[in-house]
Every structure is written in structure tokens, then in C-alpha cells.
Design an enzyme around this catalytic site. Structure first.
Site, PDB file in Angstrom:
ATOM      1  N   ALA A 180      34.681  73.310  97.959  1.00 45.47           N
ATOM      2  CA  ALA A 180      34.837  72.833  99.334  1.00 45.47           C
ATOM      3  C   ALA A 180      33.728  71.877  99.754  1.00 45.47           C
ATOM      4  CB  ALA A 180      34.874  74.024 100.289  1.00 45.47           C
TER       5      ALA A 180
ATOM      6  N   HIS B 207      31.088  72.781 106.785  1.00 43.71           N
ATOM      7  CA  HIS B 207      29.892  73.136 106.022  1.00 43.71           C
ATOM      8  C   HIS B 207      28.751  72.218 106.454  1.00 43.71           C
ATOM      9  CE1 HIS B 207      31.970  75.855 103.262  1.00 43.71           C
ATOM     10  NE2 HIS B 207      32.979  75.012 103.377  1.00 43.71           N
TER      11      HIS B 207
END
Length: 273
Positions: free
Chosen positions: A130, A226
Site C-alpha cells: 500500500a 499513510h
């Protein structure tokens, strides 16, 4: 990446869930030259499945990898599969790609697989998942790093079915709420699906016990986010990604599948990006 013929790549997937099937779909669309999915390992090969790769053989046991002339085994079945399939993958293929990096919080398992890789000349590959690409963080770690912080922000729905539901009321959350702070090792052990990616940033930087991780539920978040910061002898780094969740599994990001597609294509490409 070590393959017997650099112009071909014979693949075996461990698991055929949301991530693996998405990778298969994208490979079928893009048709990279020389790439072929020759086997898919599953727990129950008798169960009916749809959209399997054309011509792929279903296997259920590690010994079935022998004789398939596989170049790369890609694990996409969850943490337990790494221990079950890892040694056989390294003995029967040049590379073992580990998507469930949280398995490497088990130091004995990691040591065992590294020993097998050293014996066979195989390679254990941890994809960026990711995070897309952590080349800058990996490069920065050549010199001493002082700190790495990784914050994972997801909508409440993405945290359902995890220990987060015991810590906060995910159904009535009104504002951004941090419910966990600790090391990457602690995060991955407590949230192996959602915080698996913390192991990737840790392995790229200063390790599982020095990388700090915060987990956040945010009702205003539409994507999986993130935020990574690092400081050290190289300077400072700030990285932020907002990933679309995988349509068939909101706990994972679309980027997780895309990173595997990129890894596969780069293994046979004349120009590596």
C-alpha cells in the site's frame, strides 16, 4: 530478481482472494510479455471458484510445487501462509514474494526462511504494498536514521472486525481518533491485516522495534491514508499517500495489488522503473 530465463516469468500465487484476483485481472488486461500464472495454491481445490487464470493449475500441498518450473511464488493468503509455504517456495522457485509482511514479526520464522534462501540461492521479496514505493526511505537507511513515524488513517468501516472495535465505538465516531500508538512490531501483531504495511516501512528503515506507528480511525476519510516521516543523517523525509480501498476488501488498498503488478512486470522488463 533471479529467474532462469529473464524474458519469462512463471508464477504461482498462494491464495486467490481479493488481492491476488485483482492482480490476475490486471495482468490479463496488460498482458506483460513472458508472464504466465501457472499455479494457484488454495486450501480447498475442490471448491468452485470463478475468474481463475486461464490454464492455471490448482494445488493444495507444498510438494506440488516440484516440477512446475516456477520462477516466482507470490503469497497473498495471509500471515499463516508464509510459514506454511515459505520453505517450499524458496526450494522450488527463484523468488518468494511475501505480501503478509506481518509474518516477519516472528523472528524465528524470518531466520529460518533466510537460512533456506541462503542455502538455495533464492530471494525473499517484500513488495512495497500500500506504500507504493519506499525507495527513498530504504536509501536513507544506508546512513544512520534517528526516527521513523508511520501513521495509518482509515475510515471506521476499514477497522471493523479488528481489535479497534474493542477500543472505540466505530459506529458512532464523529472525529479523527487515534486508538493505538506503539512500535511497528506491536501494531502488526495486534492488527495483522490493517497494519501489515507497518512492517514494510520498518524493514525499509530502522526496524520493527524502533519504527513508531499510530493507528487512526477518521469518519471524514474517504481513502486509506499513510503518513510517513523520517529523520537522520540523510536529512528529513515526509511521505503521504491516499489510497483507494480495494473494492472487494476495504481493509486493503488498491495500491497493494498495483505494487505486485509493478513488481511482476519489472521482473521481465528491459527497462526497470
Amino acid at each position: 530478481m533471479s529467474v532462469s530465463d529473464p524474458s519469462r516469468l512463471r508464477l504461482c500465487f498462494i491464495g486467490w482472494g481479493a488481492i491476488a484476483s485483482r492482480v490476475g485481472e490486471l495482468l490479463a488486461e496488460r498482458q506483460p510479455s513472458g508472464v504466465e500464472i501457472v499455479a494457484v495454491a488454495v486450501r480447498d481445490p475442490q471448491r468452485q471458484r470463478t475468474v481463475l487464470p486461464q490454464g492455471a493449475r490448482l494445488i493444495a500441498g507444498q510438494d506440488e510445487l516440484a516440477g512446475l518450473d516456477i520462477d516466482m511464488v507470490i503469497e497473498a493468503a495471509g500471515r499463516p501462509a508464509v510459514a506454511i509455504w515459505g520453505e517450499a517456495a524458496l526450494r522450488h522457485a527463484g523468488s518468494f514474494v511475501v505480501s503478509s509482511a506481518s509474518a516477519f514479526t516472528d523472528e524465528a520464522l524470518l531466520a529460518r526462511l533466510l537460512a533456506v534462501a541462503d542455502e538455495t540461492g533464492g530471494r525473499i521479496v517484500v513488495p512495497s504494498g500500500a506504500l507504493g514505493d519506499l525507495g527513498a526511505l530504504a536509501a536513507a537507511s544506508v546512513l544512520p536514521l534517528d526516527e521513523v513515524q508511520h501513521t495509518i488513517v482509515k475510515p471506521p468501516l476499514a477497522w471493523k472486525g479488528t481489535r479497534a472495535a474493542e477500543m472505540i465505538d466505530l459506529d458512532r465516531l464523529e472525529r479523527r481518533t487515534e486508538f493505538f500508538a506503539g512500535t511497528a512490531r506491536q501494531a502488526a501483531e495486534a492488527f495483522p491485516q490493517n497494519a501489515n504495511v507497518a512492517v514494510i516501512s520498518a524493514l525499509s528503515g530502522i526496524g520493527l522495534d524502533r519504527t513508531r506507528v499510530a493507528l487512526v480511525a477518521d469518519p471524514s476519510a474517504a481513502r486509506n491514508i499513510h503518513e510517513i516521516s523520517a529523520a537522520g543523517a540523510f536529512g528529513t523525509l515526509e511521505l503521504r499517500l491516499e489510497n483507494e480501498p480495494l473494492k472487494t476488501n476495504p481493509k486493503s488498498s488498491e495500491m497493494t495489488a498495483l505494487s505486485l503488478v509493478s513488481l511482476i512486470e519489472n521482473a521481465v522488463a528491459p527497462l526497470v522503473r
